[in-house]
Design an enzyme around this catalytic site. Sequence first.
Site, PDB file in Angstrom:
ATOM      1  N   ARG A  60       0.828  -1.211   0.000  1.00  0.00           N
ATOM      2  CA  ARG A  60       0.000   0.000   0.000  1.00  0.00           C
ATOM      3  C   ARG A  60       0.859   1.257   0.000  1.00  0.00           C
ATOM      4  O   ARG A  60       0.337   2.360  -0.097  1.00  0.00           O
ATOM      5  CB  ARG A  60      -0.859   0.071   1.256  1.00  0.00           C
ATOM      6  CG  ARG A  60      -2.082  -0.812   1.333  1.00  0.00           C
ATOM      7  CD  ARG A  60      -3.183  -0.348   0.435  1.00  0.00           C
ATOM      8  NE  ARG A  60      -4.497  -0.209   1.001  1.00  0.00           N
ATOM      9  CZ  ARG A  60      -5.370  -1.212   1.164  1.00  0.00           C
ATOM     10  NH1 ARG A  60      -5.074  -2.432   0.857  1.00  0.00           N
ATOM     11  NH2 ARG A  60      -6.572  -0.951   1.617  1.00  0.00           N
ATOM     12  N   ARG A  92     -21.978  -2.293  -1.713  1.00  0.00           N
ATOM     13  CA  ARG A  92     -21.363  -3.596  -1.392  1.00  0.00           C
ATOM     14  C   ARG A  92     -21.991  -4.220  -0.145  1.00  0.00           C
ATOM     15  O   ARG A  92     -22.236  -3.532   0.833  1.00  0.00           O
ATOM     16  CB  ARG A  92     -19.860  -3.409  -1.097  1.00  0.00           C
ATOM     17  CG  ARG A  92     -19.051  -3.100  -2.288  1.00  0.00           C
ATOM     18  CD  ARG A  92     -17.614  -3.504  -2.154  1.00  0.00           C
ATOM     19  NE  ARG A  92     -16.834  -2.851  -1.127  1.00  0.00           N
ATOM     20  CZ  ARG A  92     -15.524  -2.633  -1.236  1.00  0.00           C
ATOM     21  NH1 ARG A  92     -14.884  -3.008  -2.314  1.00  0.00           N
ATOM     22  NH2 ARG A  92     -14.868  -2.052  -0.266  1.00  0.00           N
ATOM     23  N   ARG A 101     -19.682  -3.616   5.109  1.00  0.00           N
ATOM     24  CA  ARG A 101     -18.447  -3.462   5.880  1.00  0.00           C
ATOM     25  C   ARG A 101     -18.474  -2.137   6.621  1.00  0.00           C
ATOM     26  O   ARG A 101     -18.868  -1.123   6.044  1.00  0.00           O
ATOM     27  CB  ARG A 101     -17.251  -3.458   4.910  1.00  0.00           C
ATOM     28  CG  ARG A 101     -16.571  -4.791   4.782  1.00  0.00           C
ATOM     29  CD  ARG A 101     -15.601  -4.795   3.644  1.00  0.00           C
ATOM     30  NE  ARG A 101     -14.514  -3.825   3.763  1.00  0.00           N
ATOM     31  CZ  ARG A 101     -13.495  -3.739   2.914  1.00  0.00           C
ATOM     32  NH1 ARG A 101     -13.416  -4.586   1.897  1.00  0.00           N
ATOM     33  NH2 ARG A 101     -12.548  -2.841   3.058  1.00  0.00           N
TER      34      ARG A 101
HETATM   35  P1  AMP Z   1      -8.936  -3.565   1.934  1.00  0.00           P
HETATM   36  O1  AMP Z   1      -9.836  -4.706   2.234  1.00  0.00           O
HETATM   37  O2  AMP Z   1      -7.751  -3.948   1.118  1.00  0.00           O
HETATM   38  O3  AMP Z   1      -9.674  -2.359   1.399  1.00  0.00           O
HETATM   39  O4  AMP Z   1      -8.305  -3.106   3.345  1.00  0.00           O
HETATM   40  C1  AMP Z   1      -9.142  -2.659   4.402  1.00  0.00           C
HETATM   41  C2  AMP Z   1      -8.301  -1.929   5.419  1.00  0.00           C
HETATM   42  O5  AMP Z   1      -7.299  -2.818   5.949  1.00  0.00           O
HETATM   43  C3  AMP Z   1      -7.534  -0.737   4.894  1.00  0.00           C
HETATM   44  O6  AMP Z   1      -8.305   0.447   4.839  1.00  0.00           O
HETATM   45  C4  AMP Z   1      -6.393  -0.639   5.913  1.00  0.00           C
HETATM   46  O7  AMP Z   1      -6.858  -0.066   7.128  1.00  0.00           O
HETATM   47  C5  AMP Z   1      -6.088  -2.115   6.194  1.00  0.00           C
HETATM   48  N1  AMP Z   1      -5.063  -2.630   5.274  1.00  0.00           N
HETATM   49  C6  AMP Z   1      -5.208  -3.606   4.322  1.00  0.00           C
HETATM   50  N2  AMP Z   1      -4.058  -3.830   3.682  1.00  0.00           N
HETATM   51  C7  AMP Z   1      -3.151  -2.980   4.222  1.00  0.00           C
HETATM   52  C8  AMP Z   1      -1.774  -2.709   3.967  1.00  0.00           C
HETATM   53  N3  AMP Z   1      -1.097  -3.351   3.018  1.00  0.00           N
HETATM   54  N4  AMP Z   1      -1.168  -1.762   4.732  1.00  0.00           N
HETATM   55  C9  AMP Z   1      -1.811  -1.112   5.712  1.00  0.00           C
HETATM   56  N5  AMP Z   1      -3.121  -1.304   5.972  1.00  0.00           N
HETATM   57  C10 AMP Z   1      -3.786  -2.228   5.250  1.00  0.00           C
END
Ligand code: AMP
Length: 220
Positions: free
Chosen positions: A88, A127, A160
């Site tokens: 990220r 979603r 979510r």
């Molecule tokens: P996502 O499902 O990928 O949208 O991730 C949901 C949340 O998980 C994000 O908004 C972050 O708070 C956390 N998150 C997921 N992947 C990462 C990552 N690689 N680095 C930091 N936080 C993460």
Amino acid sequence: MRIILLGAPGVGKGTQAKLISEHYKIPHISTGDILRGNINKRTSLGLKAKSYIEKGELVPDDLVVSIVKDRLEKEDCKAGFVLDGFPRNLYQAKTLSEILKENKCMIDKVILIDVNKAEILERISGRRFCRNCGANYHIKFNPSKLNDRCEKCGEQLLQREDDSKDVVLERLSVYSRTINPLANYYSAHGLLTKIQGNEGIENTFNRICSTLQSVYSLLV
Ligand code: AMP
């Protein structure tokens, strides 16, 4: 084949990663799913990550990096993987390169899925997911035949918590601050391909497959 999917929240990385995983028979690794799983099971990792996720902020790098490092060491990742939600930021990208280098391998392709902001907001607000079996729906684009219940197990569908409007805006702002250095890093390594993701799941998947096919044919 080792693939990274980049893109703003809501562009469909999870959906496309699942399709890629089935098509190329490689595991789908979603750091967001792993973190949410830990929150549901109330592990110490989940407790540490929860407040960041609820605010739409990034979870600290050391926590996420160690999740990915452990996961990549598993036997099923030997033939490849598709990463969704990681890296990220530039630090995570560089750390990933080091982890792979230690294992004498490298990323084969990075795909950046691009969708305009208005469509992202429409996608995210609709979603829904099933906490019981993990199935995903969208009230407009992929509705459950049982309305607000899961077609597979009958459970009530939920939104979510971090898909609420304020949190989504924060997640999009984090994304816009971090994506350019990340995209530039992979572009400089000749790995980045940008794909338009606003023409439906199947069209996007076909575009991804034609990009991956050339990489795949070099590897097999
Ligand atoms: P996502 O499902 O990928 O949208 O991730 C949901 C949340 O998980 C994000 O908004 C972050 O708070 C956390 N998150 C997921 N992947 C990462 C990552 N690689 N680095 C930091 N936080 C993460």
